[in-house]
Design a protein around this motif. Structure first.
Motif, PDB file in Angstrom:
ATOM      1  N   LEU A 158      47.710  36.616  38.507  1.00  0.00           N
ATOM      2  CA  LEU A 158      48.691  35.728  39.623  1.00  0.00           C
ATOM      3  C   LEU A 158      47.792  34.899  40.226  1.00  0.00           C
ATOM      4  O   LEU A 158      47.855  33.770  40.425  1.00  0.00           O
ATOM      5  N   GLN A 159      46.439  35.589  40.876  1.00  0.00           N
ATOM      6  CA  GLN A 159      45.733  34.659  41.575  1.00  0.00           C
ATOM      7  C   GLN A 159      44.979  33.652  40.890  1.00  0.00           C
ATOM      8  O   GLN A 159      44.399  32.840  41.201  1.00  0.00           O
ATOM      9  N   LEU A 160      44.583  34.098  39.527  1.00  0.00           N
ATOM     10  CA  LEU A 160      43.841  33.282  38.630  1.00  0.00           C
ATOM     11  C   LEU A 160      44.677  31.866  38.530  1.00  0.00           C
ATOM     12  O   LEU A 160      44.235  30.972  38.106  1.00  0.00           O
TER      13      LEU A 160
ATOM     14  N   ASP B 249      43.872  45.905  38.226  1.00  0.00           N
ATOM     15  CA  ASP B 249      44.709  44.991  38.999  1.00  0.00           C
ATOM     16  C   ASP B 249      45.087  43.874  38.172  1.00  0.00           C
ATOM     17  O   ASP B 249      45.110  42.668  38.621  1.00  0.00           O
TER      18      ASP B 249
ATOM     19  N   SER C   4      48.278  41.394  39.522  1.00  0.00           N
ATOM     20  CA  SER C   4      47.820  40.550  40.606  1.00  0.00           C
ATOM     21  C   SER C   4      46.790  39.710  40.293  1.00  0.00           C
ATOM     22  O   SER C   4      46.717  38.335  40.783  1.00  0.00           O
ATOM     23  N   LEU C   5      45.884  40.107  39.621  1.00  0.00           N
ATOM     24  CA  LEU C   5      44.506  38.991  39.295  1.00  0.00           C
ATOM     25  C   LEU C   5      44.934  38.118  38.530  1.00  0.00           C
ATOM     26  O   LEU C   5      44.515  36.693  38.819  1.00  0.00           O
TER      27      LEU C   5
ATOM     28  N   ARG D 139      38.880  42.286  29.699  1.00  0.00           N
ATOM     29  CA  ARG D 139      38.400  43.320  30.643  1.00  0.00           C
ATOM     30  C   ARG D 139      39.343  44.612  30.405  1.00  0.00           C
ATOM     31  O   ARG D 139      40.357  44.989  31.199  1.00  0.00           O
TER      32      ARG D 139
ATOM     33  N   VAL E 140      34.328  36.880  36.882  1.00  0.00           N
ATOM     34  CA  VAL E 140      35.241  37.618  36.711  1.00  0.00           C
ATOM     35  C   VAL E 140      35.280  38.620  35.529  1.00  0.00           C
ATOM     36  O   VAL E 140      35.492  39.812  35.188  1.00  0.00           O
TER      37      VAL E 140
END
Lengths: 206, 206
Positions: free
Chosen positions: B160-162, B154, B157-158, B149, B202
């Motif tokens: 990190l969340q994944l 982001d 942070s994305l 992408r 995503v």
């Protein structure tokens, strides 16, 4: 984040004076945290400032960590009340995708705000509750996800992964070697933004 | 999952006999794990079976947890080699979305396979590395996400969340009170499936 989430009920009924002592101690502890920071709260200091005997404080909280555990317990209840019966979109009355986004943003902000207290509530001898169940978060995400994507086949594991995505990044700061009172003021915002991206992608509208 | 990921290099150069002892000890420890389970591996038992002095084992590993730490270190290197230079789609040569999916499936299976060893590698006195950085996972996801992408705002942070979504659910089992050697044989599969759902959402194709 660990036990404060469940069980939801208050301990058992307290006698009126015990309840009054408890409220007074918690209010005093909050004032001390606001004024002195988490580090400034000690068992003896709390007893003195609350005008209660040390024995009362020790019986009530057991350890210094117990003070912060009790503060967290109150705040978790208040947070849960917002989720269960507060105004939408965090509370009921909005669509499931909006509620998922609102929950993630509110929870991230809550966790970031409570970093120092969560840290202080952990008994140093106990391991950090690593991927601790975060039971309420998981149940809530699961419920909203099932509404947002009816018939989804991997509901349980997806809810588990989204729970980890939501609570994990903040837990990172808890497990860092140095106490981090304020890790990065923009952290919660950035995580909230990418949480929204994640949810909008996982639950596309239309 | 913690330090085994970084640093990537071998310790410093070992003398030939030290390297031989190390290999022999690790091969013996692996045989003992396969035969007796993690619980059956002790410092003294390992020394005896490897035909080496107890002093050698203690100098090499320090503690019993150190044995499992060394085993994990070897396995992490092997896993990283597959990611860095193995066949696609885990290794290079496939598109970023396919590589993200393959990485998540392989990593989940790896973590589930290594639960007992990871548990045993944790010093009981140390907290479980809660949201431990999982540095390789995070760097790898970040890199592939930036390819899948381009222009994403982001990214950090994305990623990190994944990373938390990927490693968190397995860490749950590590922090459970009872050792869980084989939590659920289908766990890794189910988590792999919903990881794929997550990534496909995503990073939609086209």
């Amino acid at each position: 984040m660990n036990s404060p989430l469940v069980p939801l009920g208050r301990p058992r009924a307290e006698r009126a004076d015990a309840a009054r002592n408890r409220e007074q101690l918690l209010a005093t502890a909050r004032a001390m945290v606001a004024e002195l920071g988490v580090e400034g709260v000690t068992m003896d200091g709390l007893a003195e400032r609350a005008g209660l005997g040390k024995g009362t404080v020790y019986r009530r909280f057991g350890t210094r960590a117990g003070i912060f555990h009790a503060l967290l317990d109150e705040d978790e209840h208040a947070f849960q009340d917002q989720v269960m019966s507060g105004p939408p979109p965090l509370g009921p009355g909005a669509g499931p995708v909006d509620r998922l986004i609102a929950y993630g943003r509110a929870r991230t902000a809550y966790l970031a705000d409570h970093l120092a207290i969560v840290r202080a509530s952990l008994d140093r001898k106990q391991p950090v509750p690593a991927g601790s169940p975060a039971t309420l978060t998981r149940m809530h995400i699961r419920m909203l996800l099932s509404l947002a994507r009816p018939g989804i086949t991997d509901l349980d594991s997806l809810a588990l992964q989204l729970t980890a995505a939501l609570e994990g990044p903040v837990m990172l700061y808890l497990s860092a070697p140095q106490p981090t009172t304020a890790p990065d003021p923009a952290l919660a915002d950035r995580l909230g933004d990418s949480w929204q991206t994640l949810i909008e992608r996982v639950c596309p509208s239309g």
